[in-house]
Design a protein around this motif. Structure first.
Motif, PDB file in Angstrom:
ATOM      1  N   GLN A   1       0.830  -1.207   0.000  1.00 39.75           N
ATOM      2  CA  GLN A   1       0.000   0.000   0.000  1.00 39.75           C
ATOM      3  C   GLN A   1       0.866   1.259   0.000  1.00 39.75           C
ATOM      4  OE1 GLN A   1      -2.818   0.194   3.213  1.00 39.75           O
ATOM      5  NE2 GLN A   1      -3.939   1.878   2.274  1.00 39.75           N
TER       6      GLN A   1
ATOM      7  N   ASN B   1      -4.404   0.763  -9.242  1.00 37.64           N
ATOM      8  CA  ASN B   1      -5.302  -0.247  -8.682  1.00 37.64           C
ATOM      9  C   ASN B   1      -4.538  -1.514  -8.290  1.00 37.64           C
ATOM     10  OD1 ASN B   1      -5.235  -2.151 -10.916  1.00 37.64           O
ATOM     11  ND2 ASN B   1      -6.516  -0.704 -12.025  1.00 37.64           N
ATOM     12  N   TYR B   2      -5.153  -2.285  -7.412  1.00 36.30           N
ATOM     13  CA  TYR B   2      -4.515  -3.496  -6.888  1.00 36.30           C
ATOM     14  C   TYR B   2      -4.213  -4.501  -7.981  1.00 36.30           C
ATOM     15  CZ  TYR B   2      -5.692  -1.734  -2.274  1.00 36.30           C
ATOM     16  OH  TYR B   2      -5.785  -0.960  -1.160  1.00 36.30           O
TER      17      TYR B   2
ATOM     18  N   TYR C   1      -0.137  -5.382  -7.405  1.00 37.11           N
ATOM     19  CA  TYR C   1       0.336  -6.615  -6.778  1.00 37.11           C
ATOM     20  C   TYR C   1       0.870  -7.661  -7.746  1.00 37.11           C
ATOM     21  CZ  TYR C   1      -0.928  -4.560  -2.407  1.00 37.11           C
ATOM     22  OH  TYR C   1      -0.977  -3.717  -1.331  1.00 37.11           O
TER      23      TYR C   1
END
Length: 91
Positions: free
Chosen positions: A24, A39-40, A44
């Motif tokens: 984060q 965005n994730y 990730y």
């Protein structure tokens, strides 16, 4: 490092500038730089790719939060990239 995307290189640079940041925190730094939401689904998988390539180490801060840390291979990749850039950029 020549086959990393620009986004992956930026992730590597941000991680190298902190002591074990969370995903984060890394995302927030890049959002500030890009002036856009990260965005994730983008963040990730790219962090995982850097872990798989052994440029970054991933560990647990707590049960819900992972940290990321630059490895020696990651540091060397950044050094090599910087040396290459210096051939072309005079600032």
């Amino acid at each position: 490092m020549d086959d990393l995307t620009g986004f992956q290189r930026d992730l590597l640079y941000v991680i190298s500038g902190f002591d074990r940041p969370s995903g984060q925190s890394v995302g927030s730094e890049l959002e500030e730089y890009y002036e856009a939401e990260i965005n994730y689904g983008r963040l990730y998988p790219n962090l995982d790719e850097l872990v798989e390539r052994e440029f970054v180490e991933k560990g647990e801060l707590d049960r819900r939060t992972n940290y990321y840390a630059i490895t020696e291979a990651g540091r060397e990749a950044i050094r090599a990239r910087r040396e290459w850039e210096e051939q072309y950029v005079d600032v």
